[in-house]
Structures are given as C-alpha cells and as structure tokens.
Design a protein around this motif. Structure first.
Motif, PDB file in Angstrom:
ATOM      1  N   SER A 142      -9.757  -2.204  -4.422  1.00 46.62           N
ATOM      2  CA  SER A 142      -9.131  -1.117  -3.043  1.00 46.62           C
ATOM      3  C   SER A 142      -9.037  -0.228  -3.219  1.00 46.62           C
ATOM      4  CB  SER A 142      -7.185  -1.474  -3.324  1.00 46.62           C
ATOM      5  OG  SER A 142      -6.470  -0.413  -2.181  1.00 46.62           O
ATOM      6  N   GLN A 143     -10.287   0.394  -2.094  1.00 42.51           N
ATOM      7  CA  GLN A 143     -10.415   1.792  -1.938  1.00 42.51           C
ATOM      8  C   GLN A 143      -8.975   2.815  -1.438  1.00 42.51           C
ATOM      9  OE1 GLN A 143     -13.389   2.843  -2.050  1.00 42.51           O
ATOM     10  NE2 GLN A 143     -14.200   0.976  -2.684  1.00 42.51           N
ATOM     11  N   GLN A 144      -8.273   2.123  -1.119  1.00 36.30           N
ATOM     12  CA  GLN A 144      -7.187   3.545  -1.106  1.00 36.30           C
ATOM     13  C   GLN A 144      -6.483   4.134  -1.988  1.00 36.30           C
ATOM     14  OE1 GLN A 144      -5.920   5.088   1.287  1.00 36.30           O
ATOM     15  NE2 GLN A 144      -4.353   5.750   0.594  1.00 36.30           N
ATOM     16  N   LEU A 145      -6.414   2.421  -2.951  1.00 37.53           N
ATOM     17  CA  LEU A 145      -5.983   2.272  -4.520  1.00 37.53           C
ATOM     18  C   LEU A 145      -7.119   3.716  -5.509  1.00 37.53           C
ATOM     19  CD1 LEU A 145      -3.685   2.474  -6.999  1.00 37.53           C
ATOM     20  CD2 LEU A 145      -4.904  -0.257  -6.925  1.00 37.53           C
ATOM     21  N   TYR A 146      -7.505   3.340  -5.361  1.00 37.27           N
ATOM     22  CA  TYR A 146      -9.065   3.736  -6.189  1.00 37.27           C
ATOM     23  C   TYR A 146      -9.019   5.592  -5.708  1.00 37.27           C
ATOM     24  CZ  TYR A 146     -13.058   4.783  -9.090  1.00 37.27           C
ATOM     25  OH  TYR A 146     -13.694   4.765 -10.110  1.00 37.27           O
ATOM     26  N   LYS A 147      -8.785   5.885  -4.162  1.00 36.74           N
ATOM     27  CA  LYS A 147      -8.625   7.069  -3.856  1.00 36.74           C
ATOM     28  C   LYS A 147      -7.853   7.669  -4.744  1.00 36.74           C
ATOM     29  CE  LYS A 147      -8.056   9.919   0.223  1.00 36.74           C
ATOM     30  NZ  LYS A 147      -8.098   9.323   1.856  1.00 36.74           N
ATOM     31  N   GLU A 148      -6.106   7.228  -4.349  1.00 40.61           N
ATOM     32  CA  GLU A 148      -4.632   7.803  -5.553  1.00 40.61           C
ATOM     33  C   GLU A 148      -5.077   7.883  -6.777  1.00 40.61           C
ATOM     34  OE1 GLU A 148      -2.052   8.466  -3.521  1.00 40.61           O
ATOM     35  OE2 GLU A 148      -2.957   7.941  -1.112  1.00 40.61           O
ATOM     36  N   ILE A 167       1.028  -0.936   0.401  1.00 37.95           N
ATOM     37  CA  ILE A 167      -0.033  -0.125   0.202  1.00 37.95           C
ATOM     38  C   ILE A 167       1.201   1.108  -0.013  1.00 37.95           C
ATOM     39  CG2 ILE A 167      -0.356   0.106   2.313  1.00 37.95           C
ATOM     40  CD1 ILE A 167      -2.637   0.852   2.297  1.00 37.95           C
ATOM     41  N   GLN A 168       1.718   0.803   1.019  1.00 37.76           N
ATOM     42  CA  GLN A 168       3.172   2.537   0.285  1.00 37.76           C
ATOM     43  C   GLN A 168       3.114   2.672  -0.669  1.00 37.76           C
ATOM     44  OE1 GLN A 168       6.252  -0.282   2.296  1.00 37.76           O
ATOM     45  NE2 GLN A 168       7.097   1.269   1.522  1.00 37.76           N
ATOM     46  N   TYR A 187       1.170   2.890  -3.236  1.00 37.79           N
ATOM     47  CA  TYR A 187       0.236   3.048  -4.327  1.00 37.79           C
ATOM     48  C   TYR A 187       0.000   4.349  -5.144  1.00 37.79           C
ATOM     49  CZ  TYR A 187      -2.725  -0.907  -2.800  1.00 37.79           C
ATOM     50  OH  TYR A 187      -3.171  -2.219  -2.775  1.00 37.79           O
TER      51      TYR A 187
END
Length: 1375
Positions: free
Chosen positions: A657-663, A623-624, A626
């Motif tokens: 991955s919501q985090q990836l989509y946000k990025e 994740i770091q 992304y």
C-alpha cells in the motif's frame, strides 16, 4: 432340564477317574470332572468333596492330582454359589496347613475362600518360611501374614464373620427372609452378631433390594445341608422381607446399638446406586432405629470406601426433609438469607460438617464428583455456600478456592452485597484474597470497583497489605490514582520489608502495563479505555519516580541496571506520547477489537508467514486508520526492535500500500525529530538508543529504497555541525551513521554520490580531531567499514575548523591531552571515574595496585590497561553497550588478543589480576576508613563486574562463530582465573581473600546462563569448563576457598543446569564435586569438630543435599552408594537425606501402614538405577573373583568366609588415618555386591540359582554377624541399612535381610545392634528413608519378631515408644 444323578455313583466315578490318571493331560481330566457341576448343587458338593478326600490320601502322583484339583477348585470359584458349595464340601474335612499351602493361590481371587476355610480350621501350627520376592510364591507370605504367622486360628476374625454372613445372605437370596424360623436358624450360625456384621447385612439388603437373581434352589440346598426343615408351601419371594430379617436380628442380638450399625457402613461393597435405593435404605433405618440419623457417621470423617460415602451424600443432599435432614449437624450456619431458604429445606448446605467432608473427599481424588454435587448450591444458594466455605480449611483448599473464584466476583458486581463481602473478609481474609486474584479477570471497571468497595468498607489498606505483593502493587497504583493511598509512604514500608523483591515485582508490573508484552489482565484493562490508558502512563511514571529515591538499597547489580533501563525507556516512550498529545489534530484509532487483531498480527508475524499476515492485515485495517498504525509501528515496534526492521519492511511490501508506506515514512520523520529535539539525548543513553534505531529505520525506508531523504525533515550535515557545537555528537553521530549506512545498498546514494561524499568528509574531519572520545572514533570506523569505504581515502572537510564547541560537560571530547607516560595510569581511568556509575559501587580506581606481571611482554601491559580503561567508559553508559561492546570486542580481535595463544593468556592474566587487585585495594582503603567512621564498608566490586562483562561480551561475540572457538577461549580465561586463585592461596604472607574471585565466577555464570537458543551440546561444553575449574579449586586443595566454592557449585546457574543436561551427561561431574566436598568434611564430621567455618560448610552441604532431594532426587538415588562411602557413620541425618530420595514420578505408599504387603507394591519388581561402580574396590583388593566363585558354588566353601573378616580390616597405618579398623567402603561394597548377585539370580527364578547365590548370601551375612566384633557388626548392619531406600527390588531384599538377621539370631547383641542401627536413623530430624520406616514398622508391629519381648527392650521400654512415635509421625509423609 438337568439329568438326575445319584451322588454316590458320581463320587465313585470321579474317584475312578482320579485313580486311572496317568500324568498325561490333567487339563482334560479336570474338564471332565467339572462337567458334573452341571447336574445341580448336591452333585457338585459330592464331586468337590471326593476331589479333596482323594488328594488327602497321598497317592504317588499326588503333585499331578494337586494340579487337577486346583483346576477343579478354580472352576468352583467361578460359580455363583461357590460359598455354599465349599462350605458343604468341607463339612467333616480337616483343613490342614498343607491344604492351605496347596490351594490358596488358586483361590486368591475371592476373599471368601479364606473366610470359609476359617470355619473349618485345624489347630495345627504353621511355620513361617521367609520368601522376599513376588516372583517365587507371590502370595504365600501374605496368607501367613494374615494368619498372624502362627496358626489358622487368627483367620477366624470378626471381619471374616462380618463379610461371610453378608456374602451368604446374598447367595441364598430372598428366600433367606421368607421364613422367620429358617432366617433365625441360619443367622444363629454367626453368633454373636456384632454391629459391624449387622451393618454388612443392611448393606447387602439395600444394594439388592430389587432385581436379585433367583437363588431359591441354592437356599433350599443349603437349608437341607444344615438339617433345617423347609416348609413346602413357601413361594419363591421377589424381594427381602425386612420385617422378618430385622425382627430376627433384634431377637438374636437384643443389645444392638443401632447408631453403631450405621457407623459401620464404611466398608467395601456399600453403595447407594440411585434415589430409589436411598429411599429404601432410609425406610429400613427408620424402622430399626428410632433415634435421629447419626450424621457424624457420614460427615465427620472421610471413609475408606470414599465412593460409597459419596453415593450416600449425593442422594442425601437432594432428599426432602421428611426423608433426610442435616438439621442435627454439630457445626452449621445460622439462617441468614430468606431468598435461599427454599433451597435449604433439608439444611444440607448449612452443614459445615458436610462441606468439610466434601472438601476432604475432593482432595482425596474425587474432585469431579464433588464439583458435580456442588452445582445445586452454586445456583440456588450461593451466598450460603460461599459463607460456609469460609469456615472450612483443608490441606490444599481446592474446592474452597474454586467456590470463591466462581462466586466472589459476582458479589463484587452486586452493589447490595458490600456488607456480605465485609463479613467474608472478617471471617477469612485468605479466602477473599483468592477471589480477588481471580477478580482481576473481570475487566477495568471491576478493578476500580474493588478499590471503591474496600475503601468504602475502610479495609482498603488492610487488603492491599494482605494480598500477594504483585496484586498489592497493582491495587496500590489504582488506589493512589483514586486518591485513596499515599503510595510513597506505602512503598517506603514495603521496601523495608521486601527489599529487592519489591523492586522485582514493580518491574514486572510496569513492564506488563507499559510495554504490553504480557497477557496479564491488568495490562489489558489499561488498554481498554482512554481513561485507563491515561492511568497507565501516569501510574508507571508515578511508580518509577516513587521508586527512584530508594534505589540505593538495591543489592543486585542486574536489578539496578534493569530498573534504570526501564525507567529511561518509560520516559523515552513518554517523550513520543507527549509529542503526540501536542498535535492539533488527534489521530483516529480503530475500535478496540480491531486493535487487538492488529497487535496479534504484529506479535506473530515471521519470515515464514509474512505474506499471509500481510494479506490478513489488509483485510482488517481500513485506510482511515493508517496514521494510527504508522504511529504504533514506529513508536512501539521500530524504535525498540531494531532486529526486526528487515522483517517489518518485508511485511510492508506484502501489504503493498503506497498510502500506508507514505504514512510510515512520515511517522518516522516526525518521531526522529521528536527525539532530536529532546533535552535527554545528551544524558540519557536509552533515548539515544531509540534515536539510533529510528535512524537505521529511516535510512532503510528512504535511502535504502532509493527514495529521497528530505532535507526539510532531516539534514544529516546540518545536524552534525549543530551537534559539534552543542556537544551532541554522542547522540547525533550514531544517528546519522545509521541513516547513512543504507547508502551502501542504494543505487542512488552509493559513494561517490555528490550528496553523500561531503557528509563522509565531515565525518573524516571529526575523526581526525584530537581528544575525540574513543567511542565516537569507533562509531565512525564501524560506519566506514559498513559502507565499504576506506576512511583514509576520504578527504576531511574544514567545515568545523572555525566553529566553537562547548567545553564544560561536553561528552564528545576529552578536555586534556592524553599521555601514556611510563608508570602513569591511563587518562581513560580518570574519565571513567567521572561517568555515571551507581553510587554504591563508585570507588576510585587505584593508581598503583601493586600488580606484578612476570614474563609479560612490556608492550602488552600498557595496551591491556588502556583497553580496559576504554571498556570502563563503555560500561559507564549502559545504553551504549550493544553497539560499543561489539566495536570494542572487534578491536580486541583485530589486535590479535583473542587468538587463544600465549598473548591471549597474558592479556587475561593482566586483567584478572588488575580487577582482583582493585577490589583488594578498595577493601584496604575502606578498612582504613573504618577507624574514623566506624561504618562497615564493602569492598568495591566494580572492576570485577566490568571485567566479567568484558569476558561475556567477548564470548557473546564468538557465539556467531564456531562454538568450539568460544568454548576454547572460555577454557583459557577460566584457567587463568584458577591459576590466579592457586597462586594467591600459595602466598604464605597474605591469606587468600575469596570474595573477588567468587564475584567474578558468579558474574560469569549468571551472564552465560542468559544466552538464548543455546544447544544442549554447547551448554555442556560451557558447564564442563566450570566443573573442571571447580574441581581444581575443591576444598581439599584450597580450604580457604571452601565457603565460596560451595556457593558457586550449588548455584542454580551451575548445579541444576549441569544436572539438567540431556542424557545425564553432567551427573558424573556433579558427583565428583560433591564427593570432593564430603571427603573434605569427613575428618571433621568423624571427630565432631564443627566449629566456625566448618560448621557453616556442613550446614551449607545439608542445604545443597536438600535442594538436590527436591530438584533431582534421581541423582541422589543413582549415586547413593558413592556418597554413603564418604559420609562417616555418625552423620545420620546427612545420610538419611540421600537415602530418602525417590524418583519424582514415583508415588510411594505410607511405609508405616500396618500389614503393608510390600511384595505386592508395583514398584517392588523394579530395580533401582545405580550409577556408582560397586565392584571397583573389590577388584582393587583382589576379592571379586573369590567372591564370585563362592556365590556360584553349589557346595559353599566356608574357607572363604573364614578369611573374610580379616580381608575387611585396614592395616594399622590406614586404620589410624581412617579412625576405624574396618575398611568401611569395602564393607559397603561387599554388602551391596553380594545382595545384587543374589537379587539377580532370584529374579531369574531358577532353582539352582536360588540354592546358590541367595543361600550363599544368607550364609555370609549370618556368618559375619556372628564373627564380627561390635564395631564390625555395626558397620555391616549400617551397610545393609544404606540400601533401605525408596520402594524397589533392592529395598525389599535388604529389608528382608535385616529382619532375617534379627529373627534368626540367638545372640541378643545382634538383635540389639539391629535395633541401634534402625533407631539412630529414625530419631534424627527427617526426611527418613521409606525402606527404613517400613522395616521399623514390620519389626515392631509384626508379632513374629517378638520385639517387645527382647531383654534390652524390657530394660529400656522407651526404645519401643521412640520407634512407634517416630514411625507413626511418618504416616502420610511419603504418600
């Protein structure tokens, strides 16, 4: 224990069996006779002699007896002592030609059979019987050929004696050297002992020095048959007594030159199986020869027995120096490296003679063995080996390249080897360049290391200019970054030398580096470290900026446009990178190995594997990282690959991955804002294209997923209003339209959403504004269509009513009202003139081109002109092509101009004539300018190019529809062009100017050939349209178009594509076009009138034929008959090119090889592919039925032959136009058809057929050769020579016919004409047909034909010299 048998009783019993034989089963009888062979050698000799004698007596059932004896003889040849048995059985037996004919084919498995017969030859003469086919008496001709076709005396040659003495010694075994007197008595039978014979003995002794089977009984039997006294006290020996053997040889041949014996080792059978055998060999050699070993015998040339030569060298290079040394090599390196001296103790790898012959052996099919042999020096003395290889040059330099590729990179890494590298460069530059090409694989540090080394050696500039251009560009970039090279000066020199080629190579290098689409190692090294990444960006921008001032020298339109696109793309992505560098917090990138895995995933993701790739991605990237991936995804993928947006969305769904989509969303906002803030979007179409792609993506990841489009990041309404004032609608309007297109599929944003409708109203307001550019109007129309809203139903806002916009330089509006007054040109043309067109193509469009459109509807002319003007404007912005072209074509379709009716034809006729008129008008304008400037100005092809692009865009639009529609429309358009050419050609007032038509056709060919994923059937339809068009425009119909026509027909985008269609579907079309060309040239060639344009056309035709010879020789082979029919007899070289073709998968032997056994070649049994209709002319002249009847008759009717000459003549009127009294195509057809019929029936191997068709053919050829006058005879022999092509059944037959006519004729004129036909075809520049060279070699080298004794040869001895010199020069060419 064998039962004791009395030979006389055995002989009587065998004779009884043969006399009682009743033709029932000769296999059983032969088997019964062969059982006596188990009772020892003496009994076997008696049985064999009885069989020979009984056969010779000539009994009534002699043929059946012959079958029995043949089987018995076959059994003898399988026995280990067959030579002894045959030699003794033939004692006192007269070997007649009849005996050889009866039994040689059964004995063909052993060369020794014929050699043994040679010792018992008779003096009777043998008569040669022609037999051209292997299916009937395959080996008969070979035996008589080896007998020199005259007598059995020729069999007794030195080679036979050499071979037989070696074979005999091996058969007799170790007992042969057990007693000196016996050894001398037996060897005396073979006097004189030549060096070659002694060499054979030496080879047998070495090869069988141990483990030879006990043949002592055979030795005793043989000795007894010679009447020799064999000592009873001799014991069975276990090895050769070399002292007795070679002492005996010295006594019998005291003048033996022992180095010559070594030189004669090159023969079949020589082999050193292991090191023990090598040591034994060298021991023998040292005993018999006191001089140093003659190294030239094994190292100065490649042996015929290459395996034997390698077997010797393999052990020689490893032998200790006291056993074998290469110190006496004539060419060798001086000692240089102390560390490698131990590995060079026998001086093998200092010998340049050794290296030379090894490299030659590798290129003769033994590369694997040579590579294995070189493993030792590669490890133990690499510097010596590398230095030695710099002195060796062979045909292909295979081993040399491999050695330098393995070793030079190691030298580059070693700092102590800089001086050695300089030495290599001075000795052999090409050698070092090979190593540099492979040194690219060593990684980033090594490439810079190479630059530093050559700079330090002061040869950097020389290296850069010597290596291939692509590598030179890469080295120049790095050298310029190091400060070692002024790249601007270097580029200027290269541009002068290479012109367009330099730009093409630079583009490849830039794409490899910058876009990372290539697996080229140069691009990998730039991605390896941060330093290299910086070098990458700097280098590509630097190189492009250096190239920019020189683009005016580019001659290719496509290359110019591509360079422009790449330049803009590099700068645009540079905009992203520059913005990223300004960030306060740099993005953390994953390790390089992780990056490579991510790149691999994204390069290979597809709809079929998206789920597995998504899972793989989640496992690899933490994740770091992304944010890093989001930037990579948006900049490198999304911005340039709009066609994959939906696939990338599916990929993100699978990653889940919501985090990836946000990025990803955040990176999309940021990079959209980067481009929106760029000053280039107003003038740079590529930057606008990137912005448009990002808009489409942003709309899909926000609005399309029912997510909020954050106004704080991107506010479409504010952007549009600001763009209106600043003249940026050209960039902002397409961007916002793409963002909002996703409203159509959004539940939240779908009209009549209150957020969406005001923006639509704003767009409606802009659409209704006067003077808005047509491309923006189309953009709005397409947008409303895509979201399913009628623009008329949307009330325009008044937000822009009181706002001021820029006037000067505003690309969104026309500055004057548009009027289309009758007779005036469209305002759009003025706009087009002011756009960014490349300087070399910018010529003012003519106000009145003098075009007349008879029969065209009055409203269509201004409509077509207006539409073409709009298209010109679209083409002025290359970045707008993809979207704008589609909109324009859609508009044409909706206007009913592409239905394929009369209106369509009129529309394209207007555009065709308009673009042609523009080109001619610019030419006339430039011609006027010449009077003052004295410069050569080219006509402007800009209108032609733009029209071609319109046609391509229209057809490209139809690609997604039914392909037949596109094919039909293409046919319509091309027909219009053809009619325009025909009309201009018929204009007697103005000569045809072909260049604009050529330009138009070539553009269409190039554009249409760029289509991907086109099926073979679709490609066929397109190519047939052009083939039919070119047939209508062939030189016979429009001579003024000939040169342009030839260049079009021979263009790779047409001719080679036509020939590459599946199933050879395009071959008939290509054949018709070439025949038309040759028919046009025929009268000029016949009269040798080749001045001016006709000479250029002839030269171009030869180039086309040479291209076909290289690319599609099977095409020339298949239609050789048709082509030869339309080529005058005087055009020898042109005909040779056609007849010199042979299939690409065929490996042909050297035709000039002496005593070449043509009937044993594997290709000879194959029939060539003939695609021409051979009998058409025979049918037309009503000759075929009579000819077939003549060929099939048992008793041939000579009345047919009596009238044949008359049938081959033209009528007087036809003879005048043809330039000859003879119907040459009819002569050609007659010769080939008769030959084919004879060949087919000969192959059937039916006796009646052999007595009918073949005999009839021979009678016909012989009769015609005697009856025809000089001209007719020449044409007849030329027709036969036309079939002397590559090795096949037909070449074999017609070569036989040609030689038969020479041999059988008692008229010198016939022999002289045969010589003339062959000579004139052989003395012109190559290529020369294989069958021609073979026939000439056979005629001149085979004493049977008495070529040297002919009167006309003695009168002009230079003829024979020409034959021999040209034939010898062909040696190896066809292999």
């Amino acid at each position: 224990m064998a039962m004791l048998m009395i030979p006389s009783k055995v002989s009587s019993h065998v004779r009884f069996l043969l006399m009682e034989f009743n033709d029932s089963d000769y296999h059983s009888l032969a088997q019964e006779i062969c059982e006596f062979f188990d009772y020892g050698v003496e009994t076997s000799i008696c049985v064999l002699k009885t069989c020979f004698t009984f056969w010779k007596e000539g009994h009534t059932n002699r043929l059946q007896i012959e079958n029995v004896v043949s089987l018995v003889l076959k059994r003898v040849l399988e026995m280990p002592y067959f030579a002894t048995l045959l030699s003794c059985a033939l004692q006192g037996f007269e070997v007649t030609p009849e005996f050889v004919t009866a039994f040689h084919s059964d004995a063909s498995t052993s060369d020794s059979f014929m050699q043994i017969l040679s010792c018992h030859q008779s003096s009777d003469k043998l008569q040669f019987v022609p037999n051209p086919f292997p299916s009937v008496g395959l080996h008969e001709a070979d035996v008589f050929r080896s007998m020199d076709l005259n007598s059995l005396d020729a069999i007794l040659t030195e080679t036979a004696k050499e071979t037989s003495v070696g074979d005999l010694i091996e058969e007799l075994g170790y007992g042969f050297t057990s007693d000196a007197s016996l050894c001398k008595e037996i060897l005396s039978l073979f006097l004189p002992l030549t060096e070659a014979a002694i060499s054979r003995i030496l080879v047998v002794v070495v090869r069988t020095y141990a483990g030879l089977k006990d043949n002592y009984d055979a030795f005793l039997t043989f000795s007894s048959s010679l009447g020799c006294c064999t000592p009873t006290e001799l014991h069975t020996p276990k090895s050769w007594n070399v002292d007795i053997l070679f002492e005996t040889i010295k006594q019998l041949a005291p003048g033996t030159i022992w180095p010559t014996v070594i030189e004669n080792l090159d023969h079949e059978g020589f082999d050193i199986p292991n090191m023990e055998a090598f040591l034994f060999f060298m021991m023998v050699v040292r005993n018999i020869c006191k001089d140093p070993f003659p190294l030239h015998a094994i190292c100065s040339f490649v042996w015929k027995n290459m395996e034997g030569q390698l077997s010797f060298l393999k052990h020689a290079v490893l032998a200790p120096p006291e056993i074998f040394t290469f110190v006496h090599s004539t060419r060798k390196l001086l000692p240089m490296d102390i560390d490698e001296q131990l590995a060079l103790s026998n001086h093998a790898w200092r010998s340049l003679d050794l290296l030379d012959v090894l490299c030659q052996l590798a290129e003769s099919g033994h590369a694997v063995s040579v590579r294995s042999l070189l493993q030792y020096p590669l490890v133990h003395c690499p510097r010596t080996l590398l230095l030695g290889m710099t002195h060796i040059e062979t045909a292909c330099n295979i081993i040399q390249r491999e050695v330098v590729s393995d070793l030079l990179p190691l030298m580059i890494k070693n700092t102590q080897d800089i001086g050695f590298v300089l030495n290599l460069w001075q000795l052999n530059r090409e050698f070092v360049i090979w190593g540099l090409l492979d040194a690219q694989n060593l990684g980033p540090d090594s490439m810079l290391r190479i630059i530093d080394i050559f700079h330090e050696l002061k040869i950097l500039s020389s290296v850069i200019n010597s290596v291939p251009l692509s590598l030179g560009i890469k080295l120049a970039i790095l050298a310029s970054q190091r400060g070692f090279l002024e790249i601007e000066s270097w580029l200027s020199k290269c541009i002068f030398l290479y012109k367009d080629v330099l730009f093409e190579e630079c583009l490849k290098v830039i794409k490899d580096i910058h876009f990372q689409k290539s697996k080229d190692i140069f691009s990998k090294q730039f991605r390896s470290t941060d330093l290299m990444s910086d070098l990458c960006l700097d280098a590509t921008s630097f190189l492009l900026n250096a190239l920019k001032p020189h683009t005016n020298v580019i001659t290719s339109r496509q290359l110019f446009e591509e360079l422009e696109k790449v330049h803009e793309a590099v700068l645009n992505i540079g905009t992203f990178v520059a913005a990223a560098e300004r960030k306060d917090n740099p993005i953390e990138a994953p390790p390089s190995e992780v990056q490579d895995k991510i790149y691999f995933i994204m390069n290979n993701v597809s709809a079929a594997n998206v789920e597995s790739k998504g899972k793989e991605f989640s496992e690899i990237l933490s994740i770091q990282y992304y944010p890093w991936f989001a930037q990579y995804m948006v900049i490198k993928r999304v911005s340039t690959e709009q066609q994959f947006h939906d696939l990338y969305l599916k990929f993100l769904d699978k990653v889940n991955s919501q985090q990836l989509y946000k990025e990803i969303v955040q990176a999309s906002y940021e990079n959209c804002k980067v481009l929106l803030g760029s000053a280039l979007i107003k003038s740079d179409s590529e930057e606008r294209s990137l912005l448009k792609n990002l808009g489409s993506w942003l709309g899909k990841v926000t609005i399309g997923r029912n997510r909020v489009l954050r106004a704080c990041e991107i506010d479409p309404k504010s952007l549009i209003i600001d763009a209106y004032e600043k003249g940026l609608l050209i960039a902002i309007l397409p961007f916002t339209a793409k963002v909002l297109e996703s409203c159509q599929s959004s539940i939240a944003y779908q009209p009549p959403n209150p957020w969406t409708m005001p923006i639509l109203g704003l767009l409606s307001e802009i659409y209704s504004m006067p003077n808005l550019k047509m491309n923006l109007k189309f953009e709005i129309e397409i947008f409303f269509k895509n979201i399913g809203v009628n623009i008329k139903s949307v009330k325009p806002t008044s937000l822009l009513k009181n706002r001021n916009r820029e006037i000067d330089g505003n690309p969104d509006f026309r500055n004057k009202d548009v009027g289309m007054a009758q007779g005036s040109r469209p305002q759009m043309i003025d706009e087009f003139k002011s756009e960014n067109i490349s300087p070399q193509n910018h010529v003012e469009l003519p106000t009145n081109a003098g075009i007349h459109y008879a029969g065209v509807h009055s409203k269509l002319l201004p409509q077509a002109t207006m539409l073409f003007s709009e298209w010109c404007q679209i083409c002025s912005h290359p970045g707008e092509n993809d979207a704008s072209r589609t909109r324009h074509v859609l508009h044409l379709y909706q206007s009913g101009l592409l239905k394929g009716d009369d209106k369509t034809e009129s529309f394209f006729r207007i555009l065709t004539e308009y673009s042609i008129a523009h080109c001619i008008s610019s030419r006339e304008t430039n011609s006027g300018a010449l009077q003052s400037t004295q410069e050569v100005l080219e006509p402007s092809f800009i209108a032609i190019d733009i029209y071609a692009k319109l046609v391509f865009s229209i057809l490209d639009y139809f690609r997604e529809q039914e392909f037949s529609c596109k094919s039909f429309l293409l046919s319509k358009i091309v027909t219009v062009i053809v009619r325009s050419i025909l009309k201009d050609a018929d204009d007697e007032k103005t000569p045809l100017y072909p260049r604009p038509y050529f330009r138009l056709f070539i553009n269409l060919l190039l554009d249409l050939s760029s289509w991907d994923h086109i099926t073979d059937s679709e490609n066929y339809q397109v190519l047939v349209v052009f083939a039919n068009a070119f047939h209508a425009l062939q030189p016979l119909k429009i001579p003024a178009f000939s040169l342009a026509w030839l260049e079009l027909v021979s263009h790779r985008s047409f001719m080679l594509k036509l020939l590459s269609l599946n199933g050879q579907k395009g071959w008939p079309y290509a054949q018709h076009l070439l025949v038309g060309l040759l028919q046009f040239l025929e009268p000029f060639l016949r009269s040798a009138e080749l001045s001016g344009p006709v000479y250029l056309l002839y030269k171009g035709t030869l180039e086309v034929l040479l291209m076909l010879l290289h690319e599609y020789p099977e095409f020339l082979c298949g239609y050789h008959f048709t082509f030869c029919n339309v080529i005058p007899p005087s055009c020898v070289q042109m005909r040779n090119i056609i007849l010199g073709a042979y299939p690409r998968n065929m490996r042909v032997p050297d035709p000039s090889t002496p005593n070449l056994m043509i009937d044993r070649l594997p290709q000879i049994v194959e029939a060539p592919c003939i695609l021409s209709e051979i009998d058409a002319l025979l049918k037309q002249k009503r000759m075929k039925s009579h000819l077939d009847e003549y060929l099939s008759m048992r008793q041939h009717d000579f009345s047919f032959l009596n009238g044949l000459k008359h049938n081959l003549l033209f009528r007087n009127s036809e003879a005048d136009s043809a330039g000859t009294r003879y119907n040459v195509p009819l002569v050609n057809a007659l010769v080939l058809y008769v030959g084919l019929q004879a060949i087919q029936q000969l192959q059937a191997d039916v006796s009646e057929s052999r007595s009918n068709a073949h005999t009839a053919a021979m009678q016909m050829f012989k009769a015609l050769s005697c009856e025809l006058d000089a001209e007719g005879l020449y044409l007849l022999l030329s027709a036969i020579a036309n079939q002397l092509g590559h090795p096949n059944r037909h070449t074999h037959y017609f070569s036989y016919i040609m030689l038969y006519l020479f041999f059988e004729s008692d008229q010198e004129i016939i022999k002289e004409q045969v010589t003339r036909v062959l000579l004139e075809r052989l003395t012109v520049k190559g290529p020369h047909p294989w069958g021609l060279v073979f026939t000439v070699t056979e005629l001149t080298k085979n004493p049977r034909y008495g070529f040297r004794e002919q009167g006309f040869i003695r009168c002009a001895p230079g003829i024979e010299e020409v034959f021999e010199s040209v034939a010898s020069s062909e040696a190896g060419v066809n292999t």
